[in-house]
Write a protein that holds these residues in place. Structure first.
Motif, PDB file in Angstrom:
ATOM      1  N   LEU A   1      37.737  42.695  43.150  1.00  0.00           N
ATOM      2  CA  LEU A   1      37.788  42.415  44.586  1.00  0.00           C
ATOM      3  C   LEU A   1      37.210  41.040  44.888  1.00  0.00           C
ATOM      4  CD1 LEU A   1      36.779  45.851  46.148  1.00  0.00           C
ATOM      5  CD2 LEU A   1      38.951  44.666  46.442  1.00  0.00           C
ATOM      6  N   VAL A   2      36.134  40.667  44.190  1.00  0.00           N
ATOM      7  CA  VAL A   2      35.532  39.343  44.380  1.00  0.00           C
ATOM      8  C   VAL A   2      36.529  38.254  43.998  1.00  0.00           C
ATOM      9  CG1 VAL A   2      33.790  37.761  43.445  1.00  0.00           C
ATOM     10  CG2 VAL A   2      33.125  40.054  44.177  1.00  0.00           C
ATOM     11  N   ILE A   3      37.184  38.421  42.873  1.00  0.00           N
ATOM     12  CA  ILE A   3      38.175  37.427  42.425  1.00  0.00           C
ATOM     13  C   ILE A   3      39.287  37.283  43.447  1.00  0.00           C
ATOM     14  CG2 ILE A   3      39.921  36.932  40.666  1.00  0.00           C
ATOM     15  CD1 ILE A   3      38.056  38.390  38.662  1.00  0.00           C
ATOM     16  N   ASP A   4      39.786  38.383  43.943  1.00  0.00           N
ATOM     17  CA  ASP A   4      40.886  38.340  44.902  1.00  0.00           C
ATOM     18  C   ASP A   4      40.445  37.696  46.214  1.00  0.00           C
ATOM     19  OD1 ASP A   4      43.682  39.139  45.560  1.00  0.00           O
ATOM     20  OD2 ASP A   4      42.659  40.293  47.125  1.00  0.00           O
ATOM     21  N   ALA A   5      39.202  37.960  46.637  1.00  0.00           N
ATOM     22  CA  ALA A   5      38.710  37.376  47.896  1.00  0.00           C
ATOM     23  C   ALA A   5      38.522  35.858  47.772  1.00  0.00           C
ATOM     24  CB  ALA A   5      37.387  38.032  48.296  1.00  0.00           C
ATOM     25  N   LEU A   6      38.206  35.382  46.577  1.00  0.00           N
ATOM     26  CA  LEU A   6      37.928  33.951  46.386  1.00  0.00           C
ATOM     27  C   LEU A   6      39.166  33.147  46.010  1.00  0.00           C
ATOM     28  CD1 LEU A   6      34.555  34.121  44.420  1.00  0.00           C
ATOM     29  CD2 LEU A   6      34.882  33.549  46.832  1.00  0.00           C
ATOM     30  N   ARG A   7      40.208  33.798  45.560  1.00  0.00           N
ATOM     31  CA  ARG A   7      41.396  33.088  45.065  1.00  0.00           C
ATOM     32  C   ARG A   7      41.938  32.123  46.120  1.00  0.00           C
ATOM     33  NH1 ARG A   7      44.476  34.711  40.854  1.00  0.00           N
ATOM     34  NH2 ARG A   7      43.550  36.800  40.999  1.00  0.00           N
ATOM     35  N   TRP A   8      42.179  30.879  45.705  1.00  0.00           N
ATOM     36  CA  TRP A   8      42.671  29.852  46.623  1.00  0.00           C
ATOM     37  C   TRP A   8      44.152  30.083  46.907  1.00  0.00           C
ATOM     38  CZ3 TRP A   8      41.792  26.497  50.180  1.00  0.00           C
ATOM     39  CH2 TRP A   8      42.689  25.471  50.458  1.00  0.00           C
ATOM     40  N   ARG A   9      44.468  30.154  48.194  1.00  0.00           N
ATOM     41  CA  ARG A   9      45.859  30.309  48.620  1.00  0.00           C
ATOM     42  C   ARG A   9      46.216  29.123  49.497  1.00  0.00           C
ATOM     43  NH1 ARG A   9      43.304  35.165  48.328  1.00  0.00           N
ATOM     44  NH2 ARG A   9      44.399  36.875  47.242  1.00  0.00           N
ATOM     45  N   GLU A  10      46.935  28.196  48.931  1.00  0.00           N
ATOM     46  CA  GLU A  10      47.245  26.951  49.636  1.00  0.00           C
ATOM     47  C   GLU A  10      48.055  27.230  50.891  1.00  0.00           C
ATOM     48  OE1 GLU A  10      49.010  22.491  48.619  1.00  0.00           O
ATOM     49  OE2 GLU A  10      49.013  24.086  47.116  1.00  0.00           O
ATOM     50  N   GLY A  11      47.652  26.596  51.957  1.00  0.00           N
ATOM     51  CA  GLY A  11      48.349  26.763  53.233  1.00  0.00           C
ATOM     52  C   GLY A  11      47.912  27.977  53.976  1.00  0.00           C
TER      53      GLY A  11
ATOM     54  N   PRO B   1      31.187  32.227  52.673  1.00  0.00           N
ATOM     55  CA  PRO B   1      32.106  32.542  53.781  1.00  0.00           C
ATOM     56  C   PRO B   1      33.180  33.555  53.413  1.00  0.00           C
ATOM     57  CG  PRO B   1      31.739  30.173  53.637  1.00  0.00           C
ATOM     58  CD  PRO B   1      31.136  30.776  52.407  1.00  0.00           C
ATOM     59  N   ARG B   2      33.665  33.512  52.179  1.00  0.00           N
ATOM     60  CA  ARG B   2      34.755  34.419  51.804  1.00  0.00           C
ATOM     61  C   ARG B   2      34.259  35.785  51.335  1.00  0.00           C
ATOM     62  NH1 ARG B   2      38.693  30.579  48.276  1.00  0.00           N
ATOM     63  NH2 ARG B   2      38.571  28.735  49.594  1.00  0.00           N
ATOM     64  N   LEU B   3      33.043  35.842  50.809  1.00  0.00           N
ATOM     65  CA  LEU B   3      32.536  37.119  50.306  1.00  0.00           C
ATOM     66  C   LEU B   3      31.769  37.908  51.357  1.00  0.00           C
ATOM     67  CD1 LEU B   3      31.441  36.152  46.687  1.00  0.00           C
ATOM     68  CD2 LEU B   3      33.547  37.265  47.446  1.00  0.00           C
ATOM     69  N   LEU B   4      31.331  37.253  52.427  1.00  0.00           N
ATOM     70  CA  LEU B   4      30.625  37.983  53.486  1.00  0.00           C
ATOM     71  C   LEU B   4      31.480  39.100  54.066  1.00  0.00           C
ATOM     72  CD1 LEU B   4      28.183  38.399  55.284  1.00  0.00           C
ATOM     73  CD2 LEU B   4      29.021  36.550  56.761  1.00  0.00           C
ATOM     74  N   PRO B   5      32.766  38.866  54.401  1.00  0.00           N
ATOM     75  CA  PRO B   5      33.588  39.984  54.894  1.00  0.00           C
ATOM     76  C   PRO B   5      33.733  41.103  53.863  1.00  0.00           C
ATOM     77  CG  PRO B   5      34.635  37.877  55.387  1.00  0.00           C
ATOM     78  CD  PRO B   5      33.503  37.588  54.458  1.00  0.00           C
ATOM     79  N   LEU B   6      33.793  40.739  52.577  1.00  0.00           N
ATOM     80  CA  LEU B   6      33.894  41.752  51.534  1.00  0.00           C
ATOM     81  C   LEU B   6      32.646  42.618  51.488  1.00  0.00           C
ATOM     82  CD1 LEU B   6      35.662  42.651  49.024  1.00  0.00           C
ATOM     83  CD2 LEU B   6      34.131  41.208  47.677  1.00  0.00           C
ATOM     84  N   LEU B   7      31.477  42.007  51.615  1.00  0.00           N
ATOM     85  CA  LEU B   7      30.223  42.755  51.608  1.00  0.00           C
ATOM     86  C   LEU B   7      30.137  43.696  52.806  1.00  0.00           C
ATOM     87  CD1 LEU B   7      27.814  39.885  50.533  1.00  0.00           C
ATOM     88  CD2 LEU B   7      28.406  41.901  49.180  1.00  0.00           C
TER      89      LEU B   7
ATOM     90  N   ARG C   1      38.695  40.053  29.648  1.00  0.00           N
ATOM     91  CA  ARG C   1      38.458  41.460  29.369  1.00  0.00           C
ATOM     92  C   ARG C   1      39.732  42.249  29.636  1.00  0.00           C
ATOM     93  NH1 ARG C   1      33.206  41.688  33.291  1.00  0.00           N
ATOM     94  NH2 ARG C   1      31.842  40.278  32.136  1.00  0.00           N
ATOM     95  N   ARG C   2      39.873  43.351  28.913  1.00  0.00           N
ATOM     96  CA  ARG C   2      41.040  44.186  29.152  1.00  0.00           C
ATOM     97  C   ARG C   2      40.996  44.816  30.535  1.00  0.00           C
ATOM     98  NH1 ARG C   2      42.788  47.647  23.783  1.00  0.00           N
ATOM     99  NH2 ARG C   2      43.467  45.862  22.546  1.00  0.00           N
ATOM    100  N   GLN C   3      39.797  45.257  30.930  1.00  0.00           N
ATOM    101  CA  GLN C   3      39.657  45.895  32.230  1.00  0.00           C
ATOM    102  C   GLN C   3      38.494  45.257  32.968  1.00  0.00           C
ATOM    103  OE1 GLN C   3      39.413  50.139  32.078  1.00  0.00           O
ATOM    104  NE2 GLN C   3      41.516  50.400  31.394  1.00  0.00           N
ATOM    105  N   LEU C   4      38.732  44.879  34.220  1.00  0.00           N
ATOM    106  CA  LEU C   4      37.683  44.317  35.062  1.00  0.00           C
ATOM    107  C   LEU C   4      37.099  45.418  35.925  1.00  0.00           C
ATOM    108  CD1 LEU C   4      39.347  41.005  36.305  1.00  0.00           C
ATOM    109  CD2 LEU C   4      37.601  41.240  34.536  1.00  0.00           C
ATOM    110  N   ALA C   5      35.799  45.329  36.181  1.00  0.00           N
ATOM    111  CA  ALA C   5      35.174  46.260  37.108  1.00  0.00           C
ATOM    112  C   ALA C   5      35.828  46.097  38.478  1.00  0.00           C
ATOM    113  CB  ALA C   5      33.675  45.991  37.200  1.00  0.00           C
ATOM    114  N   PRO C   6      36.037  47.189  39.200  1.00  0.00           N
ATOM    115  CA  PRO C   6      36.693  47.083  40.516  1.00  0.00           C
ATOM    116  C   PRO C   6      36.004  46.104  41.452  1.00  0.00           C
ATOM    117  CG  PRO C   6      36.571  49.369  39.828  1.00  0.00           C
ATOM    118  CD  PRO C   6      35.772  48.588  38.827  1.00  0.00           C
ATOM    119  N   ALA C   7      34.669  46.055  41.434  1.00  0.00           N
ATOM    120  CA  ALA C   7      33.956  45.141  42.329  1.00  0.00           C
ATOM    121  C   ALA C   7      34.266  43.694  41.976  1.00  0.00           C
ATOM    122  CB  ALA C   7      32.443  45.398  42.253  1.00  0.00           C
TER     123      ALA C   7
END
Length: 298
Positions: free
Chosen positions: A288-298, A111-117, A279-285
């Motif tokens: 974006l996946v990490i940010d889309a999945l991060r839990w934000r309470e409320g 559900p959270r990654l479909l909008p990203l795709l 890792r020192r540097q994450l791939a941009p993709a």
């Protein structure tokens, strides 16, 4: 010429096209005197005059016209390629491979990654359903999903869901003429739907908790699965009690298609976490996946 002179070449092209030091300086964000000094330096290094200047106009000499014809198209191509690289930065591409439970994929990741795709058509995500404690580095996954209490210490973990409540449910058809279990141990008198864990090859022991007291029960039945969604279907089909995430069972409980049991004993586990290598540097993709999945309470 050294690479440091590319800026002077771009300045030369701008002056030649604008036919004005004043307009070129404004376009380049320079003072007129600084631009004039730079062009004088370029002429000195080349050993030829590039411009004919009057009080009212600026025009290229024969040497200047030749340089303009040779350099301008190449500088335009360089700027075009740089713009393309910026577009790649703004529109990340590549494949992100994730290993996770089917429940986590169905209820959180998809559900959270479909909008990203949909937003980034050049990003590809490969999902692998796996109940094992997978070594993502050894199997070349970019990330994995586990409960928060089972993430390796050398990994970076990001919470992607609230704490997970487990439930015990069965269909009304299975329960017809049978009493509901009063304690977890009463499940041994019922058919239950088992889950086999690939990590050790054994059947999952159902865990319960009430007022700080924990109880583990080994159940038996006619069916064993390694997939939560198939266990749910077996419960709906009357094959016995199933032990599964409450959020998966709740809509069916509300519809009357499943009956809850032992609610006072349902345990609460740390919620799903996405984990990945430090890792020192994450791939941009992946970022974006990490940010889309991060839990934000409320």
């Amino acid at each position: 010429m050294g690479k440091e002179n590319l800026n002077d070449l771009r300045a030369f092209v701008t002056v030649a096209r604008e036919r004005s030091f004043t307009r070129a300086a404004a376009q380049l964000g320079l003072s007129r005197s600084a631009l004039s000094h730079a062009m004088a330096g370029l002429e000195a290094r080349l050993g030829v005059r590039l411009f004919t200047r009057t009080t009212r106009s600026v025009s290229t000499t024969e040497a200047g016209a030749r340089l303009l014809d040779a350099v301008a198209p190449r500088l335009d191509e360089i700027e075009l390629e740089l713009d393309s690289l910026s577009a790649m930065r703004d529109k990340p591409a590549g494949t992100v491979r994730i290993t996770a439970h089917d429940h986590a994929i169905a209820t959180i990741l998809w559900p959270r990654l479909l909008p990203l795709l949909r937003q980034y058509p050049d990003i590809r995500i490969e999902f692998s359903v796996d109940y094992a404690l997978t070594d993502i580095a050894a199997h070349r996954y970019d990330a994995g999903v586990r409960n928060g209490n089972s993430v390796d210490k050398d990994m970076i973990a990001v919470r992607i869901a609230p704490d997970l409540r487990m439930a015990v449910v069965a269909s009304p058809g299975y329960l017809a003429g049978k009493p509901l279990p009063a304690t977890p141990h009463d499940l041994t008198d019922h058919r239950c739907i088992n889950l086999r864990l690939p990590t050790h090859g054994g059947l999952y022991v159902w865990e319960f908790e009430k007022h700080g007291q924990t109880v583990d029960v080994r159940v038996t039945g006619q069916t064993v699965f390694n997939n939560t969604l198939l266990m749910l279907q077996a419960a709906l089909d009357g094959m016995g009690f199933a032990y599964m995430p409450l959020d998966l069972a709740q809509p069916l409980i509300e519809q009357g298609r499943l009956v809850p049991a032992l609610q006072d004993w349902w345990p609460l586990f740390p919620g799903y976490h996405l984990y990945y290598a430090n890792r020192r540097q994450l791939a941009p993709a992946l970022r974006l996946v990490i940010d889309a999945l991060r839990w934000r309470e409320g």
